[in-house]
Design a protein around this motif. Sequence first.
Motif, PDB file in Angstrom:
ATOM      1  N   HIS A  14       0.813  -1.217   0.000  1.00 23.47           N
ATOM      2  CA  HIS A  14       0.000   0.000   0.000  1.00 23.47           C
ATOM      3  C   HIS A  14       0.846   1.267   0.000  1.00 23.47           C
ATOM      4  CE1 HIS A  14      -3.466   2.532   0.735  1.00 23.47           C
ATOM      5  NE2 HIS A  14      -2.811   3.093   1.723  1.00 23.47           N
ATOM      6  N   GLY A  17       6.832   4.877   4.439  1.00 22.13           N
ATOM      7  CA  GLY A  17       7.578   6.101   4.732  1.00 22.13           C
ATOM      8  C   GLY A  17       8.951   5.711   5.214  1.00 22.13           C
ATOM      9  N   ASN A  18       9.525   6.572   6.025  1.00 25.12           N
ATOM     10  CA  ASN A  18      10.873   6.349   6.506  1.00 25.12           C
ATOM     11  C   ASN A  18      10.929   5.271   7.595  1.00 25.12           C
ATOM     12  OD1 ASN A  18      13.596   7.026   6.655  1.00 25.12           O
ATOM     13  ND2 ASN A  18      13.240   8.445   8.346  1.00 25.12           N
ATOM     14  N   ARG A  59       0.644  -2.384   9.480  1.00 27.76           N
ATOM     15  CA  ARG A  59       1.771  -1.443   9.432  1.00 27.76           C
ATOM     16  C   ARG A  59       2.969  -2.092  10.130  1.00 27.76           C
ATOM     17  NH1 ARG A  59       2.794   3.727  12.805  1.00 27.76           N
ATOM     18  NH2 ARG A  59       3.881   5.117  11.366  1.00 27.76           N
ATOM     19  N   ARG A 130      13.065   3.850  -1.198  1.00 30.48           N
ATOM     20  CA  ARG A 130      12.710   3.445   0.169  1.00 30.48           C
ATOM     21  C   ARG A 130      13.392   2.143   0.575  1.00 30.48           C
ATOM     22  NH1 ARG A 130      10.570   7.624   2.986  1.00 30.48           N
ATOM     23  NH2 ARG A 130       8.868   8.606   1.894  1.00 30.48           N
ATOM     24  N   LYS A 209      -1.515  12.756  -1.976  1.00 30.27           N
ATOM     25  CA  LYS A 209      -1.857  11.521  -2.696  1.00 30.27           C
ATOM     26  C   LYS A 209      -3.371  11.457  -2.795  1.00 30.27           C
ATOM     27  CE  LYS A 209       1.975   8.802  -0.889  1.00 30.27           C
ATOM     28  NZ  LYS A 209       2.302   7.997   0.279  1.00 30.27           N
ATOM     29  N   PHE A 211      -6.457   8.611  -3.566  1.00 30.46           N
ATOM     30  CA  PHE A 211      -6.792   7.191  -3.749  1.00 30.46           C
ATOM     31  C   PHE A 211      -8.259   7.076  -4.160  1.00 30.46           C
ATOM     32  CE2 PHE A 211      -3.589   7.575  -0.438  1.00 30.46           C
ATOM     33  CZ  PHE A 211      -2.688   6.556  -0.687  1.00 30.46           C
ATOM     34  N   MET A 406      -5.914  12.513   6.318  1.00 22.75           N
ATOM     35  CA  MET A 406      -6.643  11.736   5.307  1.00 22.75           C
ATOM     36  C   MET A 406      -8.091  12.185   5.285  1.00 22.75           C
ATOM     37  SD  MET A 406      -5.328   8.804   3.887  1.00 22.75           S
ATOM     38  CE  MET A 406      -4.091   7.561   4.120  1.00 22.75           C
ATOM     39  N   LEU A 438      -2.885  10.638  10.579  1.00 26.83           N
ATOM     40  CA  LEU A 438      -2.062   9.438  10.746  1.00 26.83           C
ATOM     41  C   LEU A 438      -0.587   9.795  10.803  1.00 26.83           C
ATOM     42  CD1 LEU A 438      -0.887   8.104   7.667  1.00 26.83           C
ATOM     43  CD2 LEU A 438      -3.294   8.438   7.406  1.00 26.83           C
ATOM     44  N   ASP A 439       0.212   8.771  11.078  1.00 25.78           N
ATOM     45  CA  ASP A 439       1.643   8.938  11.298  1.00 25.78           C
ATOM     46  C   ASP A 439       1.906   9.872  12.488  1.00 25.78           C
ATOM     47  OD1 ASP A 439       4.302   8.641  11.128  1.00 25.78           O
ATOM     48  OD2 ASP A 439       4.598   9.836   9.321  1.00 25.78           O
TER      49      ASP A 439
HETATM   50  N1  ATP Z   1      -4.238   3.474   8.447  1.00 23.30           N
HETATM   51  C1  ATP Z   1      -3.882   3.704   7.192  1.00 23.30           C
HETATM   52  N2  ATP Z   1      -4.790   3.603   6.203  1.00 23.30           N
HETATM   53  C2  ATP Z   1      -4.445   3.813   4.919  1.00 23.30           C
HETATM   54  N3  ATP Z   1      -3.211   4.147   4.531  1.00 23.30           N
HETATM   55  C3  ATP Z   1      -2.264   4.257   5.453  1.00 23.30           C
HETATM   56  C4  ATP Z   1      -2.542   4.048   6.832  1.00 23.30           C
HETATM   57  N4  ATP Z   1      -1.391   4.227   7.525  1.00 23.30           N
HETATM   58  C5  ATP Z   1      -0.457   4.553   6.623  1.00 23.30           C
HETATM   59  N5  ATP Z   1      -0.956   4.568   5.383  1.00 23.30           N
HETATM   60  C6  ATP Z   1      -0.255   4.866   4.110  1.00 23.30           C
HETATM   61  O1  ATP Z   1       1.088   4.421   4.199  1.00 23.30           O
HETATM   62  C7  ATP Z   1       2.004   5.525   4.035  1.00 23.30           C
HETATM   63  C8  ATP Z   1       3.177   5.358   4.981  1.00 23.30           C
HETATM   64  O2  ATP Z   1       2.702   5.300   6.319  1.00 23.30           O
HETATM   65  P1  ATP Z   1       3.292   6.237   7.458  1.00 23.30           P
HETATM   66  O3  ATP Z   1       3.160   7.680   7.079  1.00 23.30           O
HETATM   67  O4  ATP Z   1       2.669   5.840   8.727  1.00 23.30           O
HETATM   68  O5  ATP Z   1       4.822   5.812   7.398  1.00 23.30           O
HETATM   69  P2  ATP Z   1       6.065   6.458   8.125  1.00 23.30           P
HETATM   70  O6  ATP Z   1       7.236   5.638   7.788  1.00 23.30           O
HETATM   71  O7  ATP Z   1       5.756   6.623   9.577  1.00 23.30           O
HETATM   72  O8  ATP Z   1       6.122   7.888   7.408  1.00 23.30           O
HETATM   73  P3  ATP Z   1       7.231   9.057   7.562  1.00 23.30           P
HETATM   74  O9  ATP Z   1       8.336   8.772   6.649  1.00 23.30           O
HETATM   75  O10 ATP Z   1       6.491  10.303   7.192  1.00 23.30           O
HETATM   76  O11 ATP Z   1       7.622   9.050   9.029  1.00 23.30           O
HETATM   77  C9  ATP Z   1       1.154   6.784   4.309  1.00 23.30           C
HETATM   78  O12 ATP Z   1       1.649   7.879   3.623  1.00 23.30           O
HETATM   79  C10 ATP Z   1      -0.236   6.355   3.833  1.00 23.30           C
HETATM   80  O13 ATP Z   1      -0.383   6.567   2.444  1.00 23.30           O
END
Ligand code: ATP
Length: 491
Positions: A14, A17-18, A59, A130, A209, A211, A406, A438-439
């Motif tokens: 899906h 991120g980092n 996740r 990534r 983004k 969807f 979102m 989120l995040d």
């Molecule tokens: N609960 C969710 N439902 C749908 N999509 C999600 C959800 N959680 C995360 N995502 C998707 O996954 C992507 C990456 O998740 P997230 O931002 O949590 O990662 P991260 O590694 O913590 O990000 P960053 O690099 O900003 O710290 C988000 O940009 C989003 O598109």
Amino acid sequence: MEVEKMDENEWKYHGEGNQSLVVSHCQRSRLWNQTIVLFRNANETLFFRVFLQRCVVLRFLKSPPNQNKDLDKTPEEILQHLQNIVDFGKHVMKQFFGENYVHHGEIIQLPLDFVRQLCLKIQPERPECRCDKDMDTLSGYAMCLPNLTRLQTFRFTEHRPILCIEIKVANGKWKRPSKYCPLDLFSGNKQRMHFALKSLLQEAQNNLKIFKNGELIYGCKDDQDCVSDWNELARHLKPFFFPSNGLVSGPHCTRTIVKELIHVITTALLSSTDTCRAGDMKTVPISQGRSYCEASAFNKELVRNGKHKLESSGLPRGCLLYKTLQAQMLDMLDIEGLYPLYSRVEQYLEEFPEERSTLQIDGPYNEAFYEKLLDLSLEDDGTVAFALTKVQQYRIAMTAKDCSIMIALSTCLQDECSEQRPVVLTSKSRFTFSVSVLDLDLKPYESIPHQYKLDGEIVNYYLKNVQAKDDPVMSNLFKENEDCTLVLHKV
Ligand SMILES: Nc1ncnc2c1ncn2[C@@H]1O[C@H](COP(=O)(O)OP(=O)(O)OP(=O)(O)O)[C@@H](O)[C@H]1O
Ligand SMILES: O=P(O)(O)O[C@@H]1[C@@H](OP(=O)(O)O)[C@H](OP(=O)(O)O)[C@H](O)[C@H](OP(=O)(O)O)[C@H]1OP(=O)(O)O
């Protein structure tokens, strides 16, 4: 009860991120009414068995590939890390943002074989930029969250197509110049917000983004594939905004659809769909000075259009942008003011390392942790307690500056709307929506020296450039790059 077999083929890549990688379940609507059964095993870990009431995502944490296996986190450490993330969402961020906006999720334990197969399956889908980190396949732990690209709290919309817009709040690093300025988005002024969203749609990069039914239809997957094709976007959006297909096609149609999309996003962002405890907290005062960026392209456009005055506005108190801004403004001290306080805490910890857990530096993120954050006093009494409160508030602010919002939208009929459901009208459609954040993983205590270093680098770069601007050769170079959004001012 029989353990449901986890099949990697029911999951797909899906996004990531980092810090984490997310997979979503591929189920279609016929499964939407099944129930999530989560239960605890002997170790008090939630176990995931039968899917699904609504769509969910998993996740997983990521980490750099380690040559030295001794340096890998143990499963227990990963579990603790995930527990901290969940607790932080549940006990801290929910209080700041409100019950409905934050989805803290649950920790689940998955069969290791499933995780390994899943990792192999999704690897080809991952963007190259990534792949410096690997998904955790050793612990078997992950977070289970509602799929916010589909999240709908209203049963009647479950069979309808869903549109979702994700906005990463931070300014971040830009690969190309952009006119997007977060201060415009957070202004509460519809004109400025419209400008910010249009600029994001023109240069989505890492910050926007879109969807449709959970599939990415607009925005970048990786560094390479970033195309901003508004005609293609309008083709996807037309059934949502013009269901009877009455509008002529072509550039006029595209412009109208984009305009209506921006209207819907703005309305959703300004709507208040929740209450929260921190809503009663003393609000952080918004600076009396400039509340816009002098470099903002919006101001230039205003002047270009012969307008010099902007109607004043502000964010409604209950909306997610307001809550986000309040959390972002908990850093009442900038990094230069904060760093000596961080050093005070460090010095104390050097002397009394065993105090680290009592001070709750790395958790637990519970009620007590939250309560301490509410002290907004700026009077330094020289104590470690004062220094620590400012450090923790700074971490919260950094987290809120880097989160994503979102907005899930679904069309609805007039007789399906009631006062409890938020609705936004467009010229030919009616949408119900939900807004989430989120995040919200707390930035680590250790990131403060990194921020301090980064700040020093920015200041040095700025000073060098101020000198260079006086140099005639260099000043021509600046003129060529005039469009760049980031302009630093002498303070
Ligand atoms: N609960 C969710 N439902 C749908 N999509 C999600 C959800 N959680 C995360 N995502 C998707 O996954 C992507 C990456 O998740 P997230 O931002 O949590 O990662 P991260 O590694 O913590 O990000 P960053 O690099 O900003 O710290 C988000 O940009 C989003 O598109
Ligand atoms: O440090 P920076 O400025 O590169 O910011 C990181 C972001 O990069 P960006 O500038 O948006 O491209 C980075 O964003 P991306 O992964 O590039 O989307 C993360 O948000 C990272 O936070 P964390 O390590 O996941 O907690 C961010 O790290 P923090 O500094 O916020 O910890």
